[in-house]
Design an enzyme around this catalytic site. Structure first.
Site, PDB file in Angstrom:
ATOM      1  N   CYS A  25       0.699  -1.191  -0.074  1.00  0.00           N
ATOM      2  CA  CYS A  25       0.102   0.220  -0.011  1.00  0.00           C
ATOM      3  C   CYS A  25       0.855   1.200   0.044  1.00  0.00           C
ATOM      4  CB  CYS A  25      -0.758  -0.160   1.127  1.00  0.00           C
ATOM      5  SG  CYS A  25      -1.997   1.486   1.444  1.00  0.00           S
ATOM      6  N   GLY A  26       0.372   2.029  -0.504  1.00  0.00           N
ATOM      7  CA  GLY A  26       1.121   3.479  -0.652  1.00  0.00           C
ATOM      8  C   GLY A  26       0.941   4.472   0.301  1.00  0.00           C
TER       9      GLY A  26
END
Length: 290
Positions: free
Chosen positions: A129-130
């Site tokens: 996930c960013g």
């Protein structure tokens, strides 16, 4: 891991694995994608008063680290163009033979106003996930660099069919490891401009944006971003920051990704594969012809 059991290259490694097929077991070398941390530091300030600030640690596949750092800093609103960068260099030490240099320093020009107070949180981006959350939503609303042009560009639906086929041909690391994401940038005619692979889907996009910044191509107002997986909020965020009007993916978009895209007039296309796709927002950019 012993050196006898693992051999490294830039983005992949070879190691012995135990294979099991129909109850039979044997040892054989397999290709594994490399995942290592990269710390991004920024140098800023007037001569004689220069400071260094660590702004991010991201788990990435080594390769094109300079473009990754540029794309990350741009998509997070910390720089607005490549002209603001004085130099980029690795400043870490190699710990063992074959290991990557995992600390990168981006030195900004002395005249660049780098607001340390904007770094309200320490950036940490995992490979799954960013950088997500309210701060990122506020960032897009307040710091979007480029507004999208309505109904521009327009693509024939048959061109969209061709994009995934081109991407699959270029995914060398995926074909060898099966454990990596890809992002590609196309023009409105379906011509592939850049393609990057990384263990982190957001890293692959940042590498693309960094390459575009280095070639002074931003804003990308007539380009298409293609993703090999799903469309998360953070990927739409990065595309909006760069002025990309169309984001397409082999997988599905999330609800927040759709919401953000709709707010900014961006086209989102999911499940693009085998001559089919879904249009979630911005259907006016897709032209259907016999």
């Amino acid at each position: 891991m012993s050196k006898n059991n693992a051999q490294f290259s830039a983005g992949q490694m070879r190691r012995l694995v135990g294979r099991v097929r129909e109850g039979k077991q044997w040892e054989e070398e397999d290709t594994i994608v490399v995942e290592e941390p990269l710390e991004i530091k920024v140098g800023f300030g007037k001569a004689g008063r220069r400071q260094r600030k660590a702004v991010a640690v991201t788990m990435r596949t080594p390769g094109n680290d300079l473009a990754l750092a540029l794309g990350f800093l741009f998509s997070e609103g910390l720089i607005s163009s490549y002209r603001e960068v004085l130099q980029i260099r690795h400043v870490g030490n190699q710990l063992e033979e074959g290991a990557q240099d995992n600390v990168l320093l981006v030195d900004l020009h002395p005249d660049v106003q780098f607001d340390v107070q904007r770094l309200q949180r320490h950036f940490y981006a995992s490979s799954s996930c960013g950088v997500c959350g309210k701060a990122s939503i506020d960032l897009v609303q307040l710091h979007t660099c480029y507004l999208l042009r309505e109904a521009y560009p327009q693509l024939k639906h048959t061109i969209l069919y061709q994009l995934t086929k081109q991407l699959e041909k270029e995914q060398a690391l995926f074909s060898q490891t099966g454990g990596i994401h890809a992002a590609a940038l196309f023009d409105a005619a379906g011509t592939l401009l850049f393609m990057q692979e990384d263990v982190g889907r957001h890293n692959a996009v940042d590498k693309l944006l960094g390459m575009a910044l280095q070639q002074n191509l931003v804003p990308l107002r007539d380009k298409v971003l293609l993703l090999s997986g799903r469309i998360g909020f953070e990927l739409v965020q990065k595309a909006v920051m760069a002025g990309i009007p169309i984001v397409a993916a082999v997988g599905a978009p999330s609800s927040l990704a759709i919401e953000l895209a709709a707010t900014h007039g961006q086209t989102v296309i999911g499940f693009l594969k085998n001559n089919r796709f879904n249009i979630y927002t911005g259907e006016e950019r897709v032209i259907f012809m016999d």
